[in-house]
Write a protein that holds these residues in place. Sequence first.
Motif, PDB file in Angstrom:
ATOM      1  N   LEU A  96       0.830  -1.205   0.000  1.00 55.13           N
ATOM      2  CA  LEU A  96       0.000   0.000   0.000  1.00 55.13           C
ATOM      3  C   LEU A  96       0.864   1.253   0.000  1.00 55.13           C
ATOM      4  CD1 LEU A  96      -2.733   1.438   0.271  1.00 55.13           C
ATOM      5  CD2 LEU A  96      -2.535   1.150   2.767  1.00 55.13           C
ATOM      6  N   LEU A  97       1.859   1.297   0.872  1.00 54.87           N
ATOM      7  CA  LEU A  97       2.712   2.483   0.949  1.00 54.87           C
ATOM      8  C   LEU A  97       3.523   2.654  -0.325  1.00 54.87           C
ATOM      9  CD1 LEU A  97       3.410   4.772   2.848  1.00 54.87           C
ATOM     10  CD2 LEU A  97       5.225   3.353   3.843  1.00 54.87           C
ATOM     11  N   HIS A  98       3.977   1.552  -0.902  1.00 57.20           N
ATOM     12  CA  HIS A  98       4.712   1.619  -2.164  1.00 57.20           C
ATOM     13  C   HIS A  98       3.844   2.169  -3.291  1.00 57.20           C
ATOM     14  CE1 HIS A  98       7.194   0.388  -5.589  1.00 57.20           C
ATOM     15  NE2 HIS A  98       6.134  -0.240  -6.073  1.00 57.20           N
ATOM     16  N   SER A  99       2.553   1.831  -3.267  1.00 59.66           N
ATOM     17  CA  SER A  99       1.666   2.243  -4.353  1.00 59.66           C
ATOM     18  C   SER A  99       1.308   3.726  -4.291  1.00 59.66           C
ATOM     19  CB  SER A  99       0.380   1.398  -4.318  1.00 59.66           C
ATOM     20  OG  SER A  99      -0.376   1.671  -3.151  1.00 59.66           O
ATOM     21  N   VAL A 100       1.408   4.343  -3.127  1.00 59.32           N
ATOM     22  CA  VAL A 100       1.005   5.746  -2.993  1.00 59.32           C
ATOM     23  C   VAL A 100       2.192   6.681  -2.781  1.00 59.32           C
ATOM     24  CG1 VAL A 100      -1.271   5.121  -2.113  1.00 59.32           C
ATOM     25  CG2 VAL A 100       0.604   5.525  -0.503  1.00 59.32           C
ATOM     26  N   THR A 101       3.402   6.137  -2.712  1.00 58.68           N
ATOM     27  CA  THR A 101       4.604   6.961  -2.526  1.00 58.68           C
ATOM     28  C   THR A 101       5.696   6.448  -3.455  1.00 58.68           C
ATOM     29  OG1 THR A 101       5.614   5.571  -0.815  1.00 58.68           O
ATOM     30  CG2 THR A 101       4.008   7.236  -0.082  1.00 58.68           C
ATOM     31  N   PRO A 102       6.783   7.204  -3.598  1.00 56.68           N
ATOM     32  CA  PRO A 102       7.912   6.724  -4.417  1.00 56.68           C
ATOM     33  C   PRO A 102       8.778   5.688  -3.702  1.00 56.68           C
ATOM     34  CG  PRO A 102       7.874   9.147  -4.240  1.00 56.68           C
ATOM     35  CD  PRO A 102       6.964   8.611  -3.192  1.00 56.68           C
ATOM     36  N   LEU A 103       8.421   5.280  -2.504  1.00 60.07           N
ATOM     37  CA  LEU A 103       9.242   4.366  -1.720  1.00 60.07           C
ATOM     38  C   LEU A 103       9.281   2.978  -2.351  1.00 60.07           C
ATOM     39  CD1 LEU A 103       8.038   5.257   1.894  1.00 60.07           C
ATOM     40  CD2 LEU A 103      10.162   5.985   0.787  1.00 60.07           C
ATOM     41  N   SER A 104      10.444   2.337  -2.249  1.00 61.08           N
ATOM     42  CA  SER A 104      10.539   0.935  -2.642  1.00 61.08           C
ATOM     43  C   SER A 104       9.834   0.083  -1.597  1.00 61.08           C
ATOM     44  CB  SER A 104      12.009   0.516  -2.741  1.00 61.08           C
ATOM     45  OG  SER A 104      12.613   0.514  -1.455  1.00 61.08           O
ATOM     46  N   TYR A 105       9.678  -1.207  -1.880  1.00 58.21           N
ATOM     47  CA  TYR A 105       9.036  -2.083  -0.908  1.00 58.21           C
ATOM     48  C   TYR A 105       9.855  -2.154   0.376  1.00 58.21           C
ATOM     49  CZ  TYR A 105       5.965  -3.632  -4.680  1.00 58.21           C
ATOM     50  OH  TYR A 105       5.031  -3.677  -5.696  1.00 58.21           O
ATOM     51  N   ALA A 106      11.173  -2.215   0.253  1.00 59.26           N
ATOM     52  CA  ALA A 106      12.024  -2.260   1.442  1.00 59.26           C
ATOM     53  C   ALA A 106      11.925  -0.963   2.232  1.00 59.26           C
ATOM     54  CB  ALA A 106      13.465  -2.535   1.041  1.00 59.26           C
ATOM     55  N   ASP A 107      11.941   0.168   1.522  1.00 58.95           N
ATOM     56  CA  ASP A 107      11.778   1.459   2.206  1.00 58.95           C
ATOM     57  C   ASP A 107      10.437   1.533   2.916  1.00 58.95           C
ATOM     58  OD1 ASP A 107      14.228   2.190   1.167  1.00 58.95           O
ATOM     59  OD2 ASP A 107      13.364   3.284  -0.527  1.00 58.95           O
ATOM     60  N   ALA A 108       9.401   1.054   2.261  1.00 61.12           N
ATOM     61  CA  ALA A 108       8.072   1.069   2.861  1.00 61.12           C
ATOM     62  C   ALA A 108       8.036   0.222   4.123  1.00 61.12           C
ATOM     63  CB  ALA A 108       7.032   0.569   1.856  1.00 61.12           C
ATOM     64  N   GLY A 109       8.707  -0.930   4.094  1.00 63.49           N
ATOM     65  CA  GLY A 109       8.763  -1.771   5.284  1.00 63.49           C
ATOM     66  C   GLY A 109       9.449  -1.078   6.442  1.00 63.49           C
ATOM     67  N   PHE A 110      10.493  -0.330   6.139  1.00 60.36           N
ATOM     68  CA  PHE A 110      11.215   0.411   7.181  1.00 60.36           C
ATOM     69  C   PHE A 110      10.332   1.499   7.783  1.00 60.36           C
ATOM     70  CE2 PHE A 110      14.307   3.827   8.360  1.00 60.36           C
ATOM     71  CZ  PHE A 110      14.921   3.148   9.406  1.00 60.36           C
ATOM     72  N   VAL A 111       9.613   2.221   6.936  1.00 60.97           N
ATOM     73  CA  VAL A 111       8.733   3.286   7.416  1.00 60.97           C
ATOM     74  C   VAL A 111       7.606   2.705   8.264  1.00 60.97           C
ATOM     75  CG1 VAL A 111       7.082   5.061   6.710  1.00 60.97           C
ATOM     76  CG2 VAL A 111       9.289   4.873   5.550  1.00 60.97           C
ATOM     77  N   VAL A 112       7.003   1.607   7.785  1.00 58.42           N
ATOM     78  CA  VAL A 112       5.935   0.966   8.552  1.00 58.42           C
ATOM     79  C   VAL A 112       6.451   0.550   9.923  1.00 58.42           C
ATOM     80  CG1 VAL A 112       4.453  -1.058   8.705  1.00 58.42           C
ATOM     81  CG2 VAL A 112       4.617   0.203   6.554  1.00 58.42           C
ATOM     82  N   SER A 113       7.661  -0.009   9.958  1.00 57.71           N
ATOM     83  CA  SER A 113       8.223  -0.455  11.227  1.00 57.71           C
ATOM     84  C   SER A 113       8.464   0.709  12.176  1.00 57.71           C
ATOM     85  CB  SER A 113       9.535  -1.207  10.977  1.00 57.71           C
ATOM     86  OG  SER A 113      10.086  -1.676  12.192  1.00 57.71           O
ATOM     87  N   LEU A 114       8.994   1.811  11.656  1.00 56.25           N
ATOM     88  CA  LEU A 114       9.235   2.968  12.516  1.00 56.25           C
ATOM     89  C   LEU A 114       7.931   3.512  13.089  1.00 56.25           C
ATOM     90  CD1 LEU A 114      12.009   5.030  10.664  1.00 56.25           C
ATOM     91  CD2 LEU A 114      12.243   3.526  12.640  1.00 56.25           C
ATOM     92  N   LEU A 115       6.934   3.672  12.234  1.00 56.41           N
ATOM     93  CA  LEU A 115       5.648   4.192  12.717  1.00 56.41           C
ATOM     94  C   LEU A 115       4.986   3.208  13.680  1.00 56.41           C
ATOM     95  CD1 LEU A 115       4.225   5.705   9.392  1.00 56.41           C
ATOM     96  CD2 LEU A 115       5.326   6.911  11.290  1.00 56.41           C
ATOM     97  N   ALA A 116       5.089   1.924  13.362  1.00 56.10           N
ATOM     98  CA  ALA A 116       4.480   0.914  14.234  1.00 56.10           C
ATOM     99  C   ALA A 116       5.174   0.867  15.587  1.00 56.10           C
ATOM    100  CB  ALA A 116       4.538  -0.455  13.569  1.00 56.10           C
ATOM    101  N   SER A 117       6.489   1.087  15.610  1.00 57.99           N
ATOM    102  CA  SER A 117       7.203   1.057  16.890  1.00 57.99           C
ATOM    103  C   SER A 117       6.737   2.198  17.792  1.00 57.99           C
ATOM    104  CB  SER A 117       8.715   1.123  16.664  1.00 57.99           C
ATOM    105  OG  SER A 117       9.111   2.385  16.142  1.00 57.99           O
TER     106      SER A 117
END
Length: 394
Positions: A96-117
């Motif tokens: 989802l984050l990859h589809s709405v931003t320029p982030l790669s899948y790995a970048d999106a996973g990192f962002v999700v993890s930071l926000l989730a933490s």
Amino acid sequence: MTDLETRVAPPHAPLLRRAVPALLGYAAVRALGLAALVAWSAARGKSAYSLLTARWDSLWYTRVAELGYGYEVRLPNGDVHSNLAFFPLLPWLERLLHSVTPLSYADAGFVVSLLASLAAAAGIYAVAERVYGSRTGICAVLLWAVLPVGIVQSMAYSESLFTALAAWSLYAVLTGRWVSAGALAALAGLTRPVGAAVVAAVWTAGVISFGRERGAKHTPGALPPPYAPRWRRALGMLLAPLGAAGYVLWVGHRTGKGPLGYLDVQAGWRNGFDGGYAFARFVADKFTSFPSALAGLGLITGVALLIWLYVTGVRGRQPVELLVYTGVVLALALCASSYFGSKPRLLMPAFPVLLPLARALARPRTRRSALVTAALAVGAAAYGAFWLNGSGPP
């Protein structure tokens, strides 16, 4: 409702505003850990960011996000590692984050993890404050942050996401928000197999509430506790297992092996539940030589500490929801038959076990507590940097 729910009167300020000191402290600890990882990795000629986003389970999650399910690796010994072992919520969020931003899948996973933490830290504060007060809430968050394997909270793994959903589901149960509790439990069940612990907590609290309500009705002069309407409690209990059950049944249908198909997938990873027998043998094997015997003593000490903290929580009359949740998390982590090196991170969601320590840390003066926390944060940062540049979390 449990006895402890009424011990601490809820303050008037909004919850998130009250959680700000805990979140600032948590962010500072995580920033220190990341800085240490960057420095250590640079000294060894490695990329700290790759260690956080492009190794071990992170690769499996990003592959699911990008290509979906169906990928597997066949090892020379015949084992089959299928990506069906990985629950779908984290890769769904990455996609989802990859589809709405320029982030790669790995970048999106990192962002999700930071926000989730951060969401997990806020949820831990909410639960601890509800039961023991604000100071204990802050200390609980900081103790979770300074866990030796706390660096996993910043990795593109599902531990932070699961802990956030579990903590807020437990808080919803403690505050009588049953539909929210059930919905969050369902999402937790889509995140990790240990989502069963959240479901067990919601169901236990629900069954107790119905039992006490019925008992009060049959006791002359007794008034039932101020529970939410029955339909809300029932709906919350109905929602809770849908995530985990839905995914497990889907895997069984996809593999053609019925409701137990997910267990076959886990067996391909040599992962299962044997009551702790394999882990006990793993610990016993450490005593075959002197250097490894020290590691064996460390493992025994760690398990004994977890049991002591859990028993302390029972004696301290923690809410039954927290005790059930923590007990299931501990049992599933310690009694799994494989991947012994991953047990510390599998135990990370069992944050209620830290509450007795948080209460003790909250008693001294603020300066003394700050010094203890700072020392633990430095040690955790150094260990996390060393760990990820070494064997790392499997």
